[in-house]
Write an enzyme that holds these catalytic residues in place. Sequence first.
Site, PDB file in Angstrom:
ATOM      1  N   GLY A  54       0.817  -1.206   0.000  1.00  0.00           N
ATOM      2  CA  GLY A  54       0.000   0.000   0.000  1.00  0.00           C
ATOM      3  C   GLY A  54       0.853   1.258   0.000  1.00  0.00           C
ATOM      4  CG  ASN A  83      -0.909  -6.419   9.456  1.00  0.00           C
ATOM      5  OD1 ASN A  83      -0.547  -5.261   9.266  1.00  0.00           O
ATOM      6  ND2 ASN A  83      -1.971  -6.931   8.854  1.00  0.00           N
ATOM      7  CB  VAL A  94       2.629  -3.021   8.652  1.00  0.00           C
ATOM      8  CG1 VAL A  94       3.719  -2.318   7.856  1.00  0.00           C
ATOM      9  CG2 VAL A  94       2.913  -4.511   8.745  1.00  0.00           C
ATOM     10  CG  ASN A 142      -6.205   0.156   2.056  1.00  0.00           C
ATOM     11  OD1 ASN A 142      -7.283  -0.091   2.576  1.00  0.00           O
ATOM     12  ND2 ASN A 142      -5.050   0.086   2.708  1.00  0.00           N
ATOM     13  CB  CYS A 170      -5.738   2.896   6.647  1.00  0.00           C
ATOM     14  SG  CYS A 170      -5.759   3.183   4.893  1.00  0.00           S
ATOM     15  CE  LYS A 202      -7.318  -5.334   0.463  1.00  0.00           C
ATOM     16  NZ  LYS A 202      -5.908  -5.700   0.556  1.00  0.00           N
ATOM     17  CB  THR A 235      -6.869  -6.924   8.269  1.00  0.00           C
ATOM     18  OG1 THR A 235      -6.677  -5.515   8.320  1.00  0.00           O
ATOM     19  CG2 THR A 235      -5.716  -7.557   7.519  1.00  0.00           C
ATOM     20  N   GLY A 245      -5.724 -14.228   7.460  1.00  0.00           N
ATOM     21  CA  GLY A 245      -5.387 -15.653   7.454  1.00  0.00           C
ATOM     22  C   GLY A 245      -6.620 -16.543   7.513  1.00  0.00           C
TER      23      GLY A 245
HETATM   24  C1  LIG Z   1       1.512  -7.761   6.880  1.00  0.00           C
HETATM   25  C2  LIG Z   1       0.309  -7.288   6.099  1.00  0.00           C
HETATM   26  C3  LIG Z   1       0.346  -6.047   5.477  1.00  0.00           C
HETATM   27  C4  LIG Z   1      -0.758  -5.593   4.753  1.00  0.00           C
HETATM   28  N1  LIG Z   1      -0.690  -4.380   4.123  1.00  0.00           N
HETATM   29  C5  LIG Z   1      -1.746  -3.960   3.356  1.00  0.00           C
HETATM   30  C6  LIG Z   1      -1.673  -2.737   2.619  1.00  0.00           C
HETATM   31  O1  LIG Z   1      -0.661  -2.033   2.638  1.00  0.00           O
HETATM   32  N2  LIG Z   1      -2.750  -2.355   1.878  1.00  0.00           N
HETATM   33  C7  LIG Z   1      -3.897  -3.128   1.817  1.00  0.00           C
HETATM   34  O2  LIG Z   1      -4.841  -2.769   1.115  1.00  0.00           O
HETATM   35  N3  LIG Z   1      -3.988  -4.295   2.497  1.00  0.00           N
HETATM   36  C8  LIG Z   1      -2.941  -4.726   3.264  1.00  0.00           C
HETATM   37  N4  LIG Z   1      -3.030  -5.923   3.935  1.00  0.00           N
HETATM   38  C9  LIG Z   1      -4.276  -6.720   3.845  1.00  0.00           C
HETATM   39  C10 LIG Z   1      -4.147  -7.839   2.839  1.00  0.00           C
HETATM   40  O3  LIG Z   1      -3.899  -7.339   1.532  1.00  0.00           O
HETATM   41  C11 LIG Z   1      -5.443  -8.678   2.807  1.00  0.00           C
HETATM   42  O4  LIG Z   1      -6.527  -7.856   2.459  1.00  0.00           O
HETATM   43  C12 LIG Z   1      -5.760  -9.325   4.149  1.00  0.00           C
HETATM   44  O5  LIG Z   1      -4.579  -9.775   4.766  1.00  0.00           O
HETATM   45  C13 LIG Z   1      -6.724 -10.517   4.022  1.00  0.00           C
HETATM   46  O6  LIG Z   1      -6.230 -11.517   3.157  1.00  0.00           O
HETATM   47  P1  LIG Z   1      -5.385 -12.804   3.671  1.00  0.00           P
HETATM   48  O7  LIG Z   1      -6.185 -13.415   4.780  1.00  0.00           O
HETATM   49  O8  LIG Z   1      -5.248 -13.678   2.477  1.00  0.00           O
HETATM   50  O9  LIG Z   1      -4.096 -12.277   4.159  1.00  0.00           O
HETATM   51  C14 LIG Z   1      -1.931  -6.393   4.668  1.00  0.00           C
HETATM   52  C15 LIG Z   1      -1.959  -7.648   5.312  1.00  0.00           C
HETATM   53  C16 LIG Z   1      -0.860  -8.100   6.020  1.00  0.00           C
HETATM   54  C17 LIG Z   1      -0.926  -9.448   6.685  1.00  0.00           C
END
Ligand SMILES: Cc1cc2nc3c(=O)[nH]c(=O)nc-3n(C[C@H](O)[C@H](O)[C@H](O)COP(=O)(O)O)c2cc1C
Lengths: 301, 234
Positions: A47, A70, A72, A127, A130, A165, A193, A217
């Site tokens: 992002g 997370n 971050v 996105n 946030c 998103k 998330t 996850g």
């Molecule tokens: C470490 C981490 C960093 C992420 N950073 C972003 C981000 O910068 N922008 C965004 O739209 N989603 C971010 N996400 C969300 C993921 O893109 C995704 O929408 C979310 O983890 C659900 O999918 P998953 O269960 O397959 O991980 C992040 C997720 C994780 C775990």
Amino acid sequence: MSSRLQVEFAGVPFKNPVVMASGTFGFGREYADLFDIEKLGGISSKGLTLNPRSGNEGIRIWETPSGIMNSVGLENPGVEGFIQKDLDWVNSLDLVNVVNVGGHSIEDYVQAVERLNDVHLDLLELNISCPNVKQGGMNFGVKTELAAEVVRTIRKVCKHKLVVKMSPNAENIVDLAKACEAEGADGLSLVNTFLGMAIDINKRKPVFNNGYAGVSGPAIKPIALRMVHQVCKNVQVPVMGLGGISTWQDAIEFIMAGATVIQVGTATFMRPEKALDIIDGMERYCEENGIQNLSEIRGIV
Amino acid sequence: MATVIKNEAVGKDFYLLKASGSFNAKIGQFCMLRAWDEYPVLSRPISIFDCDEEGISFLYKVVGHGTELLAQLKPGDAIDVQGPYGNGFPEVKGKIALVGGGIGVAPLYYTAKVLKAQGNAVDLYLGFNDEALLKEDYENVCDNLVVNIGGYVTDDINPAEYEYVMTCGPHIMMEVLHKKVKGTGAQLYVSMENRMGCGVGACLVCSCKTKDGNKKVCKDGPVFKAEEVFTDEQ
Ligand SMILES: Cc1cc2nc3c(=O)[nH]c(=O)nc-3n(C[C@H](O)[C@H](O)[C@H](O)COP(=O)(O)O)c2cc1C
Ligand SMILES: Cc1cc2nc3c(=O)[nH]c(=O)nc-3n(C[C@H](O)[C@H](O)[C@H](O)COP(=O)(O)OP(=O)(O)OC[C@H]3O[C@@H](n4cnc5c(N)ncnc54)[C@H](O)[C@@H]3O)c2cc1C
Ligand code: FES
């Protein structure tokens, strides 16, 4: 690979519908050293925000049963840093280049998107959720009116195909999806998330400095799948489904729920090539079930 | 997938695991270990204890679910060894001290072995809470071994005797050592231990603040010059 997995999303052709989720794959460089990433369908970038950000202090990752949390805080090199250092490389790959943009004010979103108007990319993923970012205080992805306002404003300035998103923390996911569609989104991706929490019982304090953090996850998969299903039944624009996908069976479920493209995030942390197993498994499933193209099963549930 | 050759207890809650395969490991690097399918989600970062023609070894302490699962492995079982990852300790020339505390001694065996084989003078300072681990093994790869049980291993070293000091252990121990080494002319390298997600530099959950902005412990580290990561106000 056959054409069974080929899809089109908002006019953009994908050789297969598997995209690496934003924030879990960087810009792809690290993984390019480990496996042939051009076998993937696409990458959604870390992002990006208008200005570089150093992210949150304190613990940034915590494990939960079948998932992770997370915080971050959108650490990233800024739109300009990305354009200077990584964009050409990403564009040189045989992959759909999805550029993910975050922001903590409408003005920031606008300026970031305007800067990206000048460059080549395939899809811009906005996105609007946030939850980790305290600054600004509000989350654009929760209230339908606020989300609609961002999408309306961005639609006016954005020259690229726009994918919004969505946050699973939305007050009403269907209404919010419909509002994004009405304001001109070319597609939607969901989910980001879920807002969660962990407490360190010895310190009697939250684990994360921000108090709350994003859950992802396998733990979130059933809820994400339900949301993707609901949204797909209520909008015409194509949907990228994600949230906990870690096997090819999960991916087929999201397609049957109506998703055109799926994204793989946290599962990559299990093993870097997880997404390739998902692609192979989907291909095999189609073959064994006489499916010529995924469109035959998309949204059948 | 690698295969477990041996996995033996070497102390209370401490295990030494060796896996077969050809790994080109540098000193101070780590691997992401996984001996389960999907759950726990994350693989576990573990330093490289040793590496030879037969395979790669890890010294680990059972502290939670992941390391418990590792401890149950038997010879012949499969284990996913991802890596080696990280920058590792630099291969310097000179008089070198390696200082380890607790499970932080793990990367220092291979480090001592390689640096000594390259012709350096290598002294080892190892601190433990209650029992020394693999004392004879460590003795064989250094010129002098100092073991401290129950006290502060940082009290035992005179950094002025060395050109390089490399350390791995509790954050507080490494900070104390930084203060002690500063101004002696010795260069201190520290190995950081942050929680990890991907382990390869893509997710930014392991970021650590440095003089030159954020760095990734998994990719830019885990080894840093002490003055890069410990600011003086601390
Ligand atoms: C470490 C981490 C960093 C992420 N950073 C972003 C981000 O910068 N922008 C965004 O739209 N989603 C971010 N996400 C969300 C993921 O893109 C995704 O929408 C979310 O983890 C659900 O999918 P998953 O269960 O397959 O991980 C992040 C997720 C994780 C775990
Ligand atoms: C670069 C590096 C090298 C390491 N080398 C070794 C080694 O050689 N031997 C050894 O015994 N341990 C080592 N550790 C610590 C080891 O990774 C943790 O003890 C281990 O992950 C704990 O997992 P668990 O499932 O047993 O514990 P849990 O507490 O159940 O783990 C839960 C989560 O927290 C993380 N975690 C827990 N403790 C730590 C910690 N101290 N540091 C980082 N993450 C942690 C785990 O990876 C996991 O994601 C190293 C850590 C790093 C970052
Ligand atoms: S653990 Fe993912 S960047 Fe270091």
